[in-house]
Design a protein around this motif. Structure first.
Motif, PDB file in Angstrom:
ATOM      1  N   ILE A 172       0.857  -1.187   0.000  1.00 14.43           N
ATOM      2  CA  ILE A 172       0.000   0.000   0.000  1.00 14.43           C
ATOM      3  C   ILE A 172       0.894   1.237   0.000  1.00 14.43           C
ATOM      4  N   LEU A 173       0.599   2.169  -0.909  1.00 11.23           N
ATOM      5  CA  LEU A 173       1.402   3.397  -1.027  1.00 11.23           C
ATOM      6  C   LEU A 173       0.454   4.595  -0.991  1.00 11.23           C
ATOM      7  N   ILE A 174       0.551   5.420   0.055  1.00  9.50           N
ATOM      8  CA  ILE A 174      -0.334   6.578   0.207  1.00  9.50           C
ATOM      9  C   ILE A 174       0.494   7.821   0.490  1.00  9.50           C
ATOM     10  N   LYS A 175       0.272   8.865  -0.317  1.00  6.55           N
ATOM     11  CA  LYS A 175       0.903  10.163  -0.085  1.00  6.55           C
ATOM     12  C   LYS A 175      -0.204  11.212  -0.036  1.00  6.55           C
ATOM     13  N   GLY A 176      -0.701  11.464   1.178  1.00  5.07           N
ATOM     14  CA  GLY A 176      -1.735  12.462   1.359  1.00  5.07           C
ATOM     15  C   GLY A 176      -1.145  13.830   1.632  1.00  5.07           C
ATOM     16  N   ARG A 177      -2.001  14.750   2.008  1.00  2.00           N
ATOM     17  CA  ARG A 177      -1.601  16.119   2.321  1.00  2.00           C
ATOM     18  C   ARG A 177      -1.828  16.382   3.809  1.00  2.00           C
ATOM     19  N   ALA A 178      -0.865  17.064   4.437  1.00  2.00           N
ATOM     20  CA  ALA A 178      -0.986  17.367   5.863  1.00  2.00           C
ATOM     21  C   ALA A 178      -2.213  18.224   6.138  1.00  2.00           C
ATOM     22  N   GLU A 179      -2.572  19.097   5.167  1.00  2.00           N
ATOM     23  CA  GLU A 179      -3.716  19.988   5.357  1.00  2.00           C
ATOM     24  C   GLU A 179      -5.055  19.237   5.369  1.00  2.00           C
ATOM     25  N   ASN A 180      -5.098  18.066   4.712  1.00  2.00           N
ATOM     26  CA  ASN A 180      -6.322  17.267   4.671  1.00  2.00           C
ATOM     27  C   ASN A 180      -5.941  15.814   4.426  1.00  2.00           C
ATOM     28  N   PRO A 181      -5.546  15.108   5.465  1.00  2.00           N
ATOM     29  CA  PRO A 181      -5.064  13.733   5.291  1.00  2.00           C
ATOM     30  C   PRO A 181      -6.122  12.819   4.676  1.00  2.00           C
ATOM     31  N   VAL A 182      -5.659  11.757   4.053  1.00  2.00           N
ATOM     32  CA  VAL A 182      -6.545  10.706   3.549  1.00  2.00           C
ATOM     33  C   VAL A 182      -7.275  10.086   4.741  1.00  2.00           C
ATOM     34  N   LYS A 183      -8.570   9.813   4.564  1.00  2.00           N
ATOM     35  CA  LYS A 183      -9.381   9.359   5.691  1.00  2.00           C
ATOM     36  C   LYS A 183     -10.098   8.043   5.371  1.00  2.00           C
ATOM     37  N   ASN A 184     -10.226   7.226   6.392  1.00  2.00           N
ATOM     38  CA  ASN A 184     -11.069   6.025   6.387  1.00  2.00           C
ATOM     39  C   ASN A 184     -10.723   5.070   5.242  1.00  2.00           C
ATOM     40  N   VAL A 185      -9.511   4.559   5.269  1.00  2.00           N
ATOM     41  CA  VAL A 185      -9.099   3.495   4.358  1.00  2.00           C
ATOM     42  C   VAL A 185      -9.129   2.186   5.139  1.00  2.00           C
ATOM     43  N   THR A 186      -9.885   1.203   4.627  1.00  2.00           N
ATOM     44  CA  THR A 186      -9.983  -0.072   5.319  1.00  2.00           C
ATOM     45  C   THR A 186      -9.559  -1.208   4.399  1.00  2.00           C
ATOM     46  N   GLU A 222       1.955   8.344   4.160  1.00  2.19           N
ATOM     47  CA  GLU A 222       2.208   9.719   4.582  1.00  2.19           C
ATOM     48  C   GLU A 222       0.895  10.494   4.605  1.00  2.19           C
ATOM     49  N   ASN A 223       0.646  11.189   5.702  1.00  2.00           N
ATOM     50  CA  ASN A 223      -0.518  12.069   5.819  1.00  2.00           C
ATOM     51  C   ASN A 223      -1.828  11.332   5.536  1.00  2.00           C
ATOM     52  N   SER A 224      -2.065  10.339   6.366  1.00  4.19           N
ATOM     53  CA  SER A 224      -3.301   9.570   6.303  1.00  4.19           C
ATOM     54  C   SER A 224      -3.708   9.202   7.715  1.00  4.19           C
ATOM     55  N   GLU A 225      -5.015   9.192   7.957  1.00  2.89           N
ATOM     56  CA  GLU A 225      -5.482   8.599   9.199  1.00  2.89           C
ATOM     57  C   GLU A 225      -5.032   7.139   9.234  1.00  2.89           C
ATOM     58  N   PRO A 226      -4.871   6.570  10.431  1.00  3.86           N
ATOM     59  CA  PRO A 226      -4.450   5.164  10.498  1.00  3.86           C
ATOM     60  C   PRO A 226      -5.376   4.255   9.692  1.00  3.86           C
ATOM     61  N   LEU A 227      -4.784   3.388   8.894  1.00  6.63           N
ATOM     62  CA  LEU A 227      -5.568   2.427   8.132  1.00  6.63           C
ATOM     63  C   LEU A 227      -6.214   1.422   9.087  1.00  6.63           C
ATOM     64  N   VAL A 228      -7.371   0.924   8.727  1.00 11.05           N
ATOM     65  CA  VAL A 228      -8.056  -0.093   9.529  1.00 11.05           C
ATOM     66  C   VAL A 228      -7.857  -1.444   8.841  1.00 11.05           C
ATOM     67  N   PHE A 229      -7.244  -2.384   9.541  1.00  4.98           N
ATOM     68  CA  PHE A 229      -6.972  -3.712   8.994  1.00  4.98           C
ATOM     69  C   PHE A 229      -7.851  -4.745   9.687  1.00  4.98           C
ATOM     70  N   LYS A 230      -8.461  -5.613   8.897  1.00  8.04           N
ATOM     71  CA  LYS A 230      -9.223  -6.730   9.440  1.00  8.04           C
ATOM     72  C   LYS A 230      -8.793  -7.992   8.696  1.00  8.04           C
ATOM     73  N   ASN A 231      -8.185  -8.907   9.415  1.00 11.19           N
ATOM     74  CA  ASN A 231      -7.736 -10.159   8.811  1.00 11.19           C
ATOM     75  C   ASN A 231      -6.933  -9.895   7.540  1.00 11.19           C
ATOM     76  N   THR A 232      -5.944  -9.068   7.645  1.00 10.98           N
ATOM     77  CA  THR A 232      -5.115  -8.666   6.502  1.00 10.98           C
ATOM     78  C   THR A 232      -3.662  -8.994   6.753  1.00 10.98           C
ATOM     79  N   THR A 233      -3.022  -9.574   5.721  1.00 11.98           N
ATOM     80  CA  THR A 233      -1.604  -9.889   5.823  1.00 11.98           C
ATOM     81  C   THR A 233      -0.862  -9.309   4.616  1.00 11.98           C
ATOM     82  N   ILE A 234       0.351  -8.851   4.888  1.00 11.01           N
ATOM     83  CA  ILE A 234       1.257  -8.403   3.823  1.00 11.01           C
ATOM     84  C   ILE A 234       2.589  -9.100   4.053  1.00 11.01           C
TER      85      ILE A 234
END
Length: 477
Positions: free
Chosen positions: A430-444, A460-472
């Protein structure tokens, strides 16, 4: 004070009934909280609203109007006569039979189904003058007067292109492609290209200045390539069964359209900017049972570039992609980068994405010149064999190397991946590059299993991702 036996029993009975009723209500509330609405029920509702198109029982064969299948005779007028006649008589089917038919641009009309029989091969002429006079079209999500799309419909209703034949745009390293400016596509240093001042820079300035479209005159003397198939401001559009190859530019581009179905179509075209299907400012779009093998994004959902997108302000929404096979391309299902009016309610399910030349599976790309929003994206039951860069990439710095900074902070939220199996995740899971002014929200990520990624996560600049039964790479998240 003493209660008689009868009153005492009645009181105990009332207490018991109250307790049972209260517990029942608690259980009901608990059940309602646990029960979740399946977002793909909404996808099914979207599909149900795109009606099956019907056409009168009236057929016209282009051969009966003088078309010759020798691959050399120009059949533009025969095809035009057939479509115009069919339209004037109330609609029906225009048949292109087996054979090689050379033509200029095809203009579709309301209530006409252009049907390619098996073995039909429609070759579009390499004579650029055939695509003039200029028509109201678009280039990279900015409207203008330019060369006609190879297949074009403007403000029509109930139109279709169906069958088992092939549309061959005949674009290559000698025709159309060199204008992109890249040597690998045939451009010769010193010859005109799309980035010259009289081409894209001029169009960009017109966009910024809100120049009327009628005054944005390009075409002859300019190097902006035509689209392959563009329904423009059309309702009830069907593209079914046919193959598109050797496109000058974007392949399927429904713009400002409602109720579009792309079913069983094959796009096999590896030229510059050869996106497979780009719904723009469009609503209620169903892309199903298709194969995309492209030189750019397989599917790219768009909604206008910069100032123009904000002026028009029509989000692309209610789009379902299912049962598709994505091979080569910059991304499987993509939102952006021309996304200034926003995208919402996108549903992707039951697809296969697999190629050493597929860069990402799901991709969202924008910047602070584009701005815009992406929200409510649901991806389920996807098998990813191999991608180069990432399974999910969200990038709000797209094109930063080309001075793409502005004052419009993108909003990206509610991105949900479920039941995803990945054999080779490329550089990043997973690769996320959000903005500090408006972080990426609600990625599950639910039941997502990614193998073979060199780096699990880069966020970068994202609310914490929500993981359910996920492996990498075997690690539980």
């Amino acid at each position: 004070m003493k209660l008689d036996t009868k009153k005492a029993l009645n009181l105990l009975l009332c207490i018991a009934i109250f307790s049972i009723t209260l517990n029942s209500c608690k259980d009901k509330v608990k059940e309602e909280k646990i029960t979740e609405i399946d977002p793909f029920d909404t996808a099914d509702e979207i599909i149900s609203k795109i009606k099956k198109l019907e056409f009168p029982d009236n057929t016209i064969n282009i051969v009966d109007l003088g078309a010759i299948a020798d691959g050399k005779t120009l059949n533009t007028q025969a095809i035009k006569k057939a479509i115009d006649s069919c339209n004037k008589s109330g609609g029906g089917k225009v048949i292109i039979p087996s054979g090689n038919f050379l033509t200029g641009p095809i203009v579709l009309k309301s209530n006409v189904n252009l049907h390619l029989e098996e073995g039909a091969n429609v070759l579009f002429t390499t004579d650029k003058s055939a695509y003039l006079p200029a028509v109201h079209t678009s280039y990279e999500a900015v409207e203008l007067m330019n060369y006609s799309p190879l297949i074009y419909a403007y403000k029509q209703n109930n139109i279709a292109v169906t069958g088992k034949g092939t549309f061959n745009g005949q674009a290559d390293r000698e025709n159309w492609w060199p204008w992109c400016g890249a040597e690998r596509y045939g451009h010769i240093e010193g010859t005109p290209k799309q980035k010259d001042d009289h081409n894209l820079p001029r169009l960009r300035t017109m966009n910024e200045n809100a120049t009327p479209v009628a005054e944005r005159t390009f075409g002859e003397g300019h190097q902006l390539r035509p689209l392959f198939f563009q329904p423009f401001e059309c309702d009830n559009v069907l593209i079914q069964g046919v193959t598109f190859t050797n496109a000058p530019f974007w392949v399927l581009h429904p713009i400002k359209c409602n109720y579009v179905r792309v079913d069983g179509v094959t796009v096999s075209s590896h030229g510059p900017n050869n996106d497979g299907c780009d719904p723009e400012y469009s609503k209620y779009v169903h892309i199903t049972n298709c194969t995309f093998d492209t030189g750019d994004d397989c599917i790219a959902i768009k909604s206008g570039r910069n100032e123009e997108g904000r002026r028009i302000n029509i989000p692309s929404e209610n789009i379902v992609v299912e049962n598709c096979d994505m091979k080569d391309g910059h991304g499987g299902v993509v939102m952006g980068s021309e996304i200034s009016a926003g995208v919402r309610n996108v549903y992707v399910r039951n697809c296969k994405m697999d190629s050493p030349n597929l860069d990402r599976a799901i991709r969202i790309k924008t910047n602070t010149l584009r701005g815009g929003f992406v929200e409510n994206v649901y991806v389920k039951n996807i098998h990813v064999g191999q991608v180069k860069e990432a399974v999910l990439k969200i990038n709000t710095y797209y094109g930063i190397y080309a001075n793409q900074e502005g004052d419009f902070i993108p909003s990206i939220k509610n991105i949900h991946l479920e039941d995803i199996e990945v054999e080779n995740g490329g550089k990043y899971g997973i690769l996320i590059k959000g903005r500090a002014e408006n972080p990426v929200k609600n990625v599950t990520l639910t039941n997502v299993h990614i193998k073979g990624a060199k780096t699990d996560l880069s966020i970068e600049n994202s609310e914490p991702l929500v993981f359910k039964n996920t492996t990498i790479n075997g690690k539980q998240y």
